[in-house]
Enzyme design. Sequence first.
Site, PDB file in Angstrom:
ATOM      1  N   SER A   8      46.649  33.039  42.696  1.00 50.04           N
ATOM      2  CA  SER A   8      46.438  34.382  43.237  1.00 50.04           C
ATOM      3  C   SER A   8      44.970  34.592  43.574  1.00 50.04           C
ATOM      4  O   SER A   8      44.101  33.924  43.026  1.00 50.04           O
ATOM      5  CB  SER A   8      46.886  35.441  42.218  1.00 50.04           C
ATOM      6  N   HIS A   9      44.710  35.537  44.473  1.00 57.98           N
ATOM      7  CA  HIS A   9      43.339  35.954  44.755  1.00 57.98           C
ATOM      8  C   HIS A   9      42.724  36.638  43.538  1.00 57.98           C
ATOM      9  O   HIS A   9      41.512  36.684  43.396  1.00 57.98           O
ATOM     10  CB  HIS A   9      43.316  36.954  45.913  1.00 57.98           C
ATOM     11  N   SER A  10      43.601  37.207  42.690  1.00 56.30           N
ATOM     12  CA  SER A  10      43.119  38.055  41.607  1.00 56.30           C
ATOM     13  C   SER A  10      43.579  37.529  40.252  1.00 56.30           C
ATOM     14  O   SER A  10      44.785  37.436  39.997  1.00 56.30           O
ATOM     15  CB  SER A  10      43.668  39.477  41.823  1.00 56.30           C
TER      16      SER A  10
END
Lengths: 249, 206
Positions: A8-10
């Site tokens: 994930s980006h986060s």
Amino acid sequence: MIGIVVVSHSPALARAAVDLALEMGGETPPEIRIAAGAAGGATGTDAVAIAAAIDDVASPEGVLVVMDLGSAILSAGMALEFTTAGTRVVLSDAPFVEGLIAAVVVAGTGASLDAVGAEARAALAGKTAQLEGIGDDPIEAAVSAPEGDAASDRESESHVEFDAVIDNPSGLHARPAAMFVKTAARYRADVRVTDLTSGKGPASAASLIALMSLGVNRGAKVRIEATGPDAEAVARELKELVAGGFGER
Amino acid sequence: MEQLTDWLRRFRLLVDEHQTELTELDSVIGDADHGANMARGMAAVVAKLDAESSANIAELFKTVGMTLVTSVGGASGPLYGTFFLRFGMSAGPVPALDPGALGAALRAGLDGIVARGKAELGDKTMFDALAPAVDAWDESVTGGGSAADASVAALAAAEGGRDATIPLVARKGRASYLGERSAGHLDPGAASSTLLLSALADSLRA
């Protein structure tokens, strides 16, 4: 058991999604590694970190990579060039949260990489069906993939069916459905569930998403059919599971 | 090799100089991080260049590519990372490149971007600037041009390709969510790619 890598980006999003999946995944979840965020805490993805996560979680049964969008897909593709895992790695096009939950639950039953990947992919179809109130087509799609050897066993094997009322508080949703899938997976039998109250189904108990897509509510009457060498045994245990309210009472 | 290292340092300076502009372009049709992402990535690359020396061109560009992959974060990380990794693989463990080999390395990098991002001409991406630039490089070298000549031709072609992205409707990345509304804006990836060729022309003419 296969390993799962969550991209994930986060980091916060990935952790929360994994927590949610583990809540439903039960006592024997697969090995899961998160590769989220870029170096220095920046939002983004890092192909080197993804490759390291794949190597870390790799098992002979393979690795499924579940990712969010955009650069996560590019980075996951690039990670395949860096990994030294030496096992089969599949990049799942499943929706992030739904696919991850399905993957964790089904992988926990010891299912093959192909079966887990198919189940994760089917997660979107299951959601579509729930939203449109049309269960038939996506349920069929989800059923076909993880069916495995059950079909070939069917002709010569016994068939058991019984009707039961689902009376635990949440109906046949996430956690009870996961218990149902896990129980059915321990036996050599093709198990199908039909919601007699709503008329939906039959759905394969090999597929968490298909089962959840039935949307069986509390008070609904269901027909459970088992076909295969272990049909009687699995029917007995499922009957107890339903009668016991999936431990919710 | 020194010229190529100089190329990377000049690219970093150009990215820094145009960071705000790249981010503004990206804020119109993307997620407003291209300038910051590229600046962070190239700062990390230059830090690596300062800290360690590479034995040959293949090693140099492997370091550059891997550094971008881990430090950029956005889609430009794997895309520029792949460009430089493939550039280095094509160049091989050599101390210098002639104009033909440099063109082949640029072509390999471009092919890597295509394999990674599946972009085609007219998708409103960095490919729209890089593809005509590499073609122009080859054409110049075939016609007997030096590396400096080829780099000037490549830069002009990149600028043309970059500006041609303005009316296009984006078909890749976040900008593609905007559909028709992405038309009328310069693509930030095409803009940063043109800076890459601008830096190359500067270092080869220096």
